[in-house]
Motif scaffolding. Structure first.
Motif, PDB file in Angstrom:
ATOM      1  N   THR A   3       0.848  -1.193   0.000  1.00  0.00           N
ATOM      2  CA  THR A   3       0.000   0.000   0.000  1.00  0.00           C
ATOM      3  C   THR A   3       0.883   1.242   0.000  1.00  0.00           C
ATOM      4  O   THR A   3       1.823   1.343   0.783  1.00  0.00           O
ATOM      5  CB  THR A   3      -0.901   0.022   1.246  1.00  0.00           C
ATOM      6  OG1 THR A   3      -1.648  -1.187   1.290  1.00  0.00           O
ATOM      7  CG2 THR A   3      -1.840   1.202   1.235  1.00  0.00           C
ATOM      8  N   ARG A   4       0.566   2.187  -0.877  1.00  0.00           N
ATOM      9  CA  ARG A   4       1.331   3.438  -0.906  1.00  0.00           C
ATOM     10  C   ARG A   4       1.002   4.262   0.340  1.00  0.00           C
ATOM     11  O   ARG A   4      -0.135   4.279   0.814  1.00  0.00           O
ATOM     12  CB  ARG A   4       1.006   4.231  -2.166  1.00  0.00           C
ATOM     13  CG  ARG A   4       1.536   3.582  -3.419  1.00  0.00           C
ATOM     14  CD  ARG A   4       1.462   4.506  -4.621  1.00  0.00           C
ATOM     15  NE  ARG A   4       0.261   5.317  -4.677  1.00  0.00           N
ATOM     16  CZ  ARG A   4      -0.755   5.097  -5.496  1.00  0.00           C
ATOM     17  NH1 ARG A   4      -0.743   4.081  -6.309  1.00  0.00           N
ATOM     18  NH2 ARG A   4      -1.801   5.901  -5.487  1.00  0.00           N
ATOM     19  N   GLN A   5       1.985   4.966   0.852  1.00  0.00           N
ATOM     20  CA  GLN A   5       1.815   5.781   2.050  1.00  0.00           C
ATOM     21  C   GLN A   5       0.736   6.843   1.850  1.00  0.00           C
ATOM     22  O   GLN A   5      -0.051   7.114   2.748  1.00  0.00           O
ATOM     23  CB  GLN A   5       3.144   6.443   2.442  1.00  0.00           C
ATOM     24  CG  GLN A   5       3.086   7.214   3.741  1.00  0.00           C
ATOM     25  CD  GLN A   5       2.842   6.322   4.937  1.00  0.00           C
ATOM     26  OE1 GLN A   5       3.353   5.212   5.007  1.00  0.00           O
ATOM     27  NE2 GLN A   5       2.058   6.787   5.877  1.00  0.00           N
ATOM     28  N   TYR A  14      -9.427   1.573  10.917  1.00  0.00           N
ATOM     29  CA  TYR A  14     -10.276   0.854  11.859  1.00  0.00           C
ATOM     30  C   TYR A  14      -9.417  -0.117  12.652  1.00  0.00           C
ATOM     31  O   TYR A  14      -8.492  -0.721  12.119  1.00  0.00           O
ATOM     32  CB  TYR A  14     -11.385   0.102  11.117  1.00  0.00           C
ATOM     33  CG  TYR A  14     -12.221   1.017  10.245  1.00  0.00           C
ATOM     34  CD1 TYR A  14     -13.265   1.742  10.798  1.00  0.00           C
ATOM     35  CD2 TYR A  14     -11.941   1.171   8.898  1.00  0.00           C
ATOM     36  CE1 TYR A  14     -14.029   2.598  10.020  1.00  0.00           C
ATOM     37  CE2 TYR A  14     -12.701   2.029   8.112  1.00  0.00           C
ATOM     38  CZ  TYR A  14     -13.740   2.737   8.672  1.00  0.00           C
ATOM     39  OH  TYR A  14     -14.493   3.582   7.902  1.00  0.00           O
ATOM     40  N   ALA A  15      -9.738  -0.284  13.921  1.00  0.00           N
ATOM     41  CA  ALA A  15      -8.946  -1.127  14.817  1.00  0.00           C
ATOM     42  C   ALA A  15      -9.103  -2.609  14.522  1.00  0.00           C
ATOM     43  O   ALA A  15      -8.195  -3.392  14.786  1.00  0.00           O
ATOM     44  CB  ALA A  15      -9.314  -0.844  16.264  1.00  0.00           C
ATOM     45  N   SER A  16     -10.250  -3.018  13.966  1.00  0.00           N
ATOM     46  CA  SER A  16     -10.468  -4.438  13.683  1.00  0.00           C
ATOM     47  C   SER A  16     -11.277  -4.577  12.398  1.00  0.00           C
ATOM     48  O   SER A  16     -11.922  -3.626  11.940  1.00  0.00           O
ATOM     49  CB  SER A  16     -11.206  -5.111  14.830  1.00  0.00           C
ATOM     50  OG  SER A  16     -12.542  -4.653  14.889  1.00  0.00           O
ATOM     51  N   ALA A  17     -11.259  -5.778  11.850  1.00  0.00           N
ATOM     52  CA  ALA A  17     -12.034  -6.052  10.641  1.00  0.00           C
ATOM     53  C   ALA A  17     -13.526  -5.940  10.918  1.00  0.00           C
ATOM     54  O   ALA A  17     -14.293  -5.491  10.063  1.00  0.00           O
ATOM     55  CB  ALA A  17     -11.692  -7.440  10.105  1.00  0.00           C
ATOM     56  N   PRO A  33     -12.959  -5.207   4.164  1.00  0.00           N
ATOM     57  CA  PRO A  33     -11.808  -4.733   4.931  1.00  0.00           C
ATOM     58  C   PRO A  33     -10.528  -5.466   4.534  1.00  0.00           C
ATOM     59  O   PRO A  33     -10.562  -6.591   4.049  1.00  0.00           O
ATOM     60  CB  PRO A  33     -12.185  -5.075   6.374  1.00  0.00           C
ATOM     61  CG  PRO A  33     -13.079  -6.253   6.249  1.00  0.00           C
ATOM     62  CD  PRO A  33     -13.818  -6.077   4.957  1.00  0.00           C
ATOM     63  N   TYR A  34      -9.412  -4.794   4.718  1.00  0.00           N
ATOM     64  CA  TYR A  34      -8.108  -5.425   4.545  1.00  0.00           C
ATOM     65  C   TYR A  34      -7.137  -4.803   5.534  1.00  0.00           C
ATOM     66  O   TYR A  34      -7.290  -3.654   5.936  1.00  0.00           O
ATOM     67  CB  TYR A  34      -7.592  -5.280   3.109  1.00  0.00           C
ATOM     68  CG  TYR A  34      -7.199  -3.870   2.728  1.00  0.00           C
ATOM     69  CD1 TYR A  34      -5.875  -3.441   2.835  1.00  0.00           C
ATOM     70  CD2 TYR A  34      -8.141  -2.957   2.275  1.00  0.00           C
ATOM     71  CE1 TYR A  34      -5.512  -2.149   2.493  1.00  0.00           C
ATOM     72  CE2 TYR A  34      -7.794  -1.671   1.933  1.00  0.00           C
ATOM     73  CZ  TYR A  34      -6.472  -1.269   2.032  1.00  0.00           C
ATOM     74  OH  TYR A  34      -6.111   0.009   1.705  1.00  0.00           O
ATOM     75  N   PHE A  42      -6.950  -1.585   9.788  1.00  0.00           N
ATOM     76  CA  PHE A  42      -7.797  -2.015   8.683  1.00  0.00           C
ATOM     77  C   PHE A  42      -8.340  -0.814   7.924  1.00  0.00           C
ATOM     78  O   PHE A  42      -8.683   0.217   8.511  1.00  0.00           O
ATOM     79  CB  PHE A  42      -8.964  -2.859   9.202  1.00  0.00           C
ATOM     80  CG  PHE A  42      -8.525  -4.208   9.685  1.00  0.00           C
ATOM     81  CD1 PHE A  42      -8.528  -5.296   8.829  1.00  0.00           C
ATOM     82  CD2 PHE A  42      -8.091  -4.388  10.984  1.00  0.00           C
ATOM     83  CE1 PHE A  42      -8.116  -6.542   9.262  1.00  0.00           C
ATOM     84  CE2 PHE A  42      -7.676  -5.619  11.426  1.00  0.00           C
ATOM     85  CZ  PHE A  42      -7.685  -6.708  10.560  1.00  0.00           C
ATOM     86  N   HIS A  43      -8.405  -0.947   6.606  1.00  0.00           N
ATOM     87  CA  HIS A  43      -9.026   0.022   5.706  1.00  0.00           C
ATOM     88  C   HIS A  43     -10.124  -0.719   4.948  1.00  0.00           C
ATOM     89  O   HIS A  43     -10.202  -1.945   4.998  1.00  0.00           O
ATOM     90  CB  HIS A  43      -8.018   0.561   4.676  1.00  0.00           C
ATOM     91  CG  HIS A  43      -6.862   1.308   5.241  1.00  0.00           C
ATOM     92  ND1 HIS A  43      -6.980   2.455   5.993  1.00  0.00           N
ATOM     93  CD2 HIS A  43      -5.533   1.071   5.142  1.00  0.00           C
ATOM     94  CE1 HIS A  43      -5.783   2.887   6.321  1.00  0.00           C
ATOM     95  NE2 HIS A  43      -4.875   2.059   5.825  1.00  0.00           N
ATOM     96  N   LEU A  44     -10.924   0.030   4.192  1.00  0.00           N
ATOM     97  CA  LEU A  44     -11.952  -0.559   3.340  1.00  0.00           C
ATOM     98  C   LEU A  44     -11.579  -0.358   1.878  1.00  0.00           C
ATOM     99  O   LEU A  44     -11.021   0.679   1.509  1.00  0.00           O
ATOM    100  CB  LEU A  44     -13.308   0.099   3.610  1.00  0.00           C
ATOM    101  CG  LEU A  44     -13.911  -0.180   4.968  1.00  0.00           C
ATOM    102  CD1 LEU A  44     -15.133   0.697   5.185  1.00  0.00           C
ATOM    103  CD2 LEU A  44     -14.259  -1.648   5.123  1.00  0.00           C
TER     104      LEU A  44
END
Length: 60
Positions: A3-5, A14-17, A33-34, A42-44
């Motif tokens: 993932t690019r910065q 997000y703290a969790s999936a 989520p990943y 976690f991001h979406l």
């Protein structure tokens, strides 16, 4: 692929999936989520290419 910065910095974290999935449901979009390899939270994403998707999600 890493993932690019700049991408990590502008996405919600997000703290969790489970928390990320709740946010996706509220948004009403087909998001998954990943775990980010930059911040380890976690991001979406809407991308599904090359990702396993449960068969039930295709018909919901």
């Amino acid at each position: 692929m890493r993932t690019r910065q700049s991408v990590c910095a502008r996405k919600a974290r997000y703290a969790s999936a489970a928390v990320a999935l709740d946010a996706a449901k509220v948004a009403g979009l087909a998001l998954r989520p990943y775990r980010c390899d930059r911040c380890w939270q976690f991001h979406l994403t809407s991308r599904t290419k090359g990702k396993w998707m449960p068969i039930t999600s295709l018909y919901s």
